[in-house]
Design an enzyme around this catalytic site. Structure first.
Site, PDB file in Angstrom:
ATOM      1  N   CYS A 108       0.790  -1.286   0.055  1.00 36.57           N
ATOM      2  CA  CYS A 108      -0.055  -0.069   0.177  1.00 36.57           C
ATOM      3  C   CYS A 108       0.840   1.268   0.031  1.00 36.57           C
ATOM      4  O   CYS A 108       0.249   2.279  -0.323  1.00 36.57           O
ATOM      5  CB  CYS A 108      -0.854  -0.028   1.245  1.00 36.57           C
ATOM      6  SG  CYS A 108      -2.311  -1.269   1.212  1.00 36.57           S
ATOM      7  N   HIS A 246      -3.390   7.720   2.165  1.00 34.00           N
ATOM      8  CA  HIS A 246      -3.789   6.353   1.785  1.00 34.00           C
ATOM      9  C   HIS A 246      -5.167   6.049   2.214  1.00 34.00           C
ATOM     10  O   HIS A 246      -5.406   6.276   3.563  1.00 34.00           O
ATOM     11  CB  HIS A 246      -2.666   5.270   2.485  1.00 34.00           C
ATOM     12  CG  HIS A 246      -3.134   3.766   2.167  1.00 34.00           C
ATOM     13  ND1 HIS A 246      -3.426   3.439   0.833  1.00 34.00           N
ATOM     14  CD2 HIS A 246      -2.946   2.878   3.054  1.00 34.00           C
ATOM     15  CE1 HIS A 246      -3.759   2.225   1.005  1.00 34.00           C
ATOM     16  NE2 HIS A 246      -3.674   1.842   2.205  1.00 34.00           N
ATOM     17  N   ASN A 276      -9.979  -0.036  -0.070  1.00 36.93           N
ATOM     18  CA  ASN A 276      -8.415  -0.075  -0.140  1.00 36.93           C
ATOM     19  C   ASN A 276      -7.943  -0.728  -1.521  1.00 36.93           C
ATOM     20  O   ASN A 276      -8.087  -2.046  -1.353  1.00 36.93           O
ATOM     21  CB  ASN A 276      -7.958  -0.930   1.167  1.00 36.93           C
ATOM     22  CG  ASN A 276      -6.181  -0.848   1.241  1.00 36.93           C
ATOM     23  OD1 ASN A 276      -5.669  -0.368   0.256  1.00 36.93           O
ATOM     24  ND2 ASN A 276      -5.663  -0.886   2.398  1.00 36.93           N
TER      25      ASN A 276
HETATM   26  O1  UT7 Z   1      -2.761  -0.341   4.213  1.00 41.60           O
HETATM   27  C1  UT7 Z   1      -2.854  -0.827   5.234  1.00 41.60           C
HETATM   28  C2  UT7 Z   1      -4.079  -1.762   5.211  1.00 41.60           C
HETATM   29  N1  UT7 Z   1      -4.742  -2.286   6.478  1.00 41.60           N
HETATM   30  C3  UT7 Z   1      -5.564  -1.375   7.210  1.00 41.60           C
HETATM   31  O2  UT7 Z   1      -5.924  -0.553   7.015  1.00 41.60           O
HETATM   32  C4  UT7 Z   1      -6.359  -2.233   8.469  1.00 41.60           C
HETATM   33  C5  UT7 Z   1      -6.209  -1.508   9.578  1.00 41.60           C
HETATM   34  N2  UT7 Z   1      -7.176  -2.093  10.647  1.00 41.60           N
HETATM   35  C6  UT7 Z   1      -8.571  -1.784  10.481  1.00 41.60           C
HETATM   36  O3  UT7 Z   1      -8.966  -1.058   9.750  1.00 41.60           O
HETATM   37  C7  UT7 Z   1      -9.500  -2.486  11.448  1.00 41.60           C
HETATM   38  O4  UT7 Z   1      -8.718  -3.070  12.520  1.00 41.60           O
HETATM   39  C8  UT7 Z   1     -10.347  -3.512  11.098  1.00 41.60           C
HETATM   40  C9  UT7 Z   1     -11.731  -2.677   9.910  1.00 41.60           C
HETATM   41  C10 UT7 Z   1      -9.934  -4.332  10.029  1.00 41.60           C
HETATM   42  C11 UT7 Z   1     -11.265  -4.151  12.020  1.00 41.60           C
HETATM   43  O5  UT7 Z   1     -11.843  -3.095  12.956  1.00 41.60           O
HETATM   44  P1  UT7 Z   1     -11.882  -3.342  14.348  1.00 41.60           P
HETATM   45  O6  UT7 Z   1     -12.538  -2.422  15.236  1.00 41.60           O
HETATM   46  O7  UT7 Z   1     -10.349  -3.584  14.759  1.00 41.60           O
HETATM   47  O8  UT7 Z   1     -12.879  -4.926  14.765  1.00 41.60           O
HETATM   48  P2  UT7 Z   1     -12.203  -6.207  15.278  1.00 41.60           P
HETATM   49  O9  UT7 Z   1     -11.192  -6.860  14.437  1.00 41.60           O
HETATM   50  O10 UT7 Z   1     -11.943  -5.905  16.748  1.00 41.60           O
HETATM   51  O11 UT7 Z   1     -13.321  -6.989  15.251  1.00 41.60           O
HETATM   52  C12 UT7 Z   1     -14.544  -6.605  15.949  1.00 41.60           C
HETATM   53  C13 UT7 Z   1     -15.717  -7.770  15.894  1.00 41.60           C
HETATM   54  C14 UT7 Z   1     -15.350  -9.222  16.060  1.00 41.60           C
HETATM   55  O12 UT7 Z   1     -16.215  -9.678  16.750  1.00 41.60           O
HETATM   56  P3  UT7 Z   1     -16.527 -10.021  18.150  1.00 41.60           P
HETATM   57  O13 UT7 Z   1     -14.991 -10.960  18.574  1.00 41.60           O
HETATM   58  O14 UT7 Z   1     -16.121  -8.799  19.057  1.00 41.60           O
HETATM   59  O15 UT7 Z   1     -17.442 -10.784  18.473  1.00 41.60           O
HETATM   60  C15 UT7 Z   1     -15.189  -9.839  14.740  1.00 41.60           C
HETATM   61  O16 UT7 Z   1     -15.136 -11.117  14.644  1.00 41.60           O
HETATM   62  O17 UT7 Z   1     -16.316  -7.380  14.371  1.00 41.60           O
HETATM   63  C16 UT7 Z   1     -16.260  -9.024  13.878  1.00 41.60           C
HETATM   64  N3  UT7 Z   1     -16.055  -8.753  12.517  1.00 41.60           N
HETATM   65  C17 UT7 Z   1     -16.919  -8.752  11.617  1.00 41.60           C
HETATM   66  N4  UT7 Z   1     -18.193  -8.469  11.713  1.00 41.60           N
HETATM   67  C18 UT7 Z   1     -18.896  -8.476  10.498  1.00 41.60           C
HETATM   68  C19 UT7 Z   1     -14.660  -8.783  11.899  1.00 41.60           C
HETATM   69  N5  UT7 Z   1     -14.990  -8.635  10.576  1.00 41.60           N
HETATM   70  C20 UT7 Z   1     -16.440  -8.402  10.273  1.00 41.60           C
HETATM   71  C21 UT7 Z   1     -17.075  -8.097   9.329  1.00 41.60           C
HETATM   72  N6  UT7 Z   1     -18.523  -8.187   9.475  1.00 41.60           N
HETATM   73  N7  UT7 Z   1     -16.438  -8.091   8.063  1.00 41.60           N
END
Ligand code: UT7
Length: 322
Positions: A108, A246, A276
């Protein structure tokens, strides 16, 4: 000087609602956690080089140069048409010109890395007209059973034309790429990677990401690298007309803005419309802002990106020409 910009998005546009028919997710979750509403996907007969060529022709037209003037092509991509040769050589062939052509792989952050290399090569080797492209077909690396990554990425391409002018005229000093900083730290290799590769298992692999950790690194490293680039060019945040970050996640974009105490009205955000797109994200956002006449000739821009590696960097650019 940066004299032209262009972009391309594949026709197939997929909303969060459509995506939730084959991924275990919802519009509510994706919108709230990332700000993404849509992404575009390449068709079966469309490749990274096809998108790169479309974006390049748009940038060439915007710069009002002849394609034959281009003597250097750098394509930032993680999703080449073939493992080798470089996608840039295919772009060169399809555009129909002679130019030194090679790829850069910094995921990225690739576009910011490519700008930095282009600037050095133009100074050291006397290349005069460089086409810098960011193009990625990230959909090819997605595992639709992994909802933590598959909802975030899309396909696209963006391109810019960099031109070197004789430096006799002092008024040109403050135009073009004023500063670049690039960084990488392989200690964070495992935070964002594919689970396959040529020399490991001869597979392309799928994206795997420790989202929360990448998120934290992103806010810190993007903020710090922009401050570094500003300091190198003797500029201050308040002098920036626009920040073109980005486009990975609206929460990261807003987090960086808060940390830098930057007015959110000065930040270009297009992540809602294409997710992204990896190396394509900055030139895509830039082209959108130039086409919609937000960014104008002579504006001072801050660019910043982070991706797998981890690799990250920032640039300060005065766009256009006097
Ligand atoms: O160029 C760099 C590229 N990378 C990035 O920009 C990514 C950086 N990271 C992020 O943007 C965030 O960490 C994410 C958007 C990937 C995730 O957001 P988060 O607030 O950190 O969510 P999480 O991973 O803590 O997940 C929270 C909950 C989980 O459920 P439980 O365990 O709380 O019950 C996940 O299982 O959300 C659940 N979850 C989803 N639910 C519905 C994870 N992905 C999804 C989904 N749809 N797609």
């Amino acid at each position: 000087m940066l004299t032209g910009v262009g972009s391309y998005l594949p026709k197939n546009k997929c909303s969060n609602e459509e995506l939730s028919k084959f991924v275990d997710t919802s519009d509510e979750w994706v919108s709230k956690r990332s700000g993404i509403k849509f992404r575009h996907f390449v068709s079966k007969d469309e490749s990274t080089s096809d998108m790169a060529v479309n974006a390049s022709f748009n940038a060439i037209k915007n710069a009002k140069i002849k394609k034959e003037d281009i003597d250097l092509i750098i394509v930032a991509t993680t999703t080449p048409d073939n493992t080798f040769p470089a996608t840039a050589t295919l772009v060169q062939k399809k555009i129909g010109i002679n130019a030194v052509s090679f790829d850069v792989q910094a995921v990225c952050a690739g576009f910011v890395f490519a700008l930095s290399i282009a600037k050095s090569m133009m100074i050291d080797n006397y290349y005069s007209n460089c086409l810098v492209v960011g193009a990625d077909s990230m959909s090819k690396l997605l595992n639709w059973d992994d909802r933590t990554t598959s909802v975030l990425f899309g396909d696209g391409a963006g391109a810019v034309i960099l031109q070197k002018f004789d430096n006799f005229d002092k008024k040109l000093d403050n135009w073009g790429i004023l500063s670049n900083v690039i960084h990488s730290d392989g200690n964070f290799y495992d935070l964002l990677k594919t689970n396959g590769g040529v020399s490991s298992n001869q597979m392309t692999g799928f994206i795997e990401m420790s989202g929360k950790e990448v998120f934290k690194h992103a806010i810190d490293k993007l903020s710090l690298s922009l401050e570094e680039a500003l300091s190198l060019s003797n500029k201050e945040i308040k002098e920036l007309d626009w920040l073109v970050p980005h486009q990975a996640n609206q929460r990261i974009i807003s987090g960086v803005a808060d940390k830098l105490k930057m007015n959110s009205k000065k930040i270009i955000s297009t992540v809602k419309d294409h997710g992204n797109t990896s190396a394509a994200s900055i030139p895509l956002a830039l082209d959108h802002a130039v086409s919609s006449k937000k960014i104008k000739n002579g504006n001072l821009l801050g660019l910043q990106a982070i991706g797998g590696g981890l690799s990250w960097g920032a640039s300060v650019i005065r766009i256009g020409k006097p």
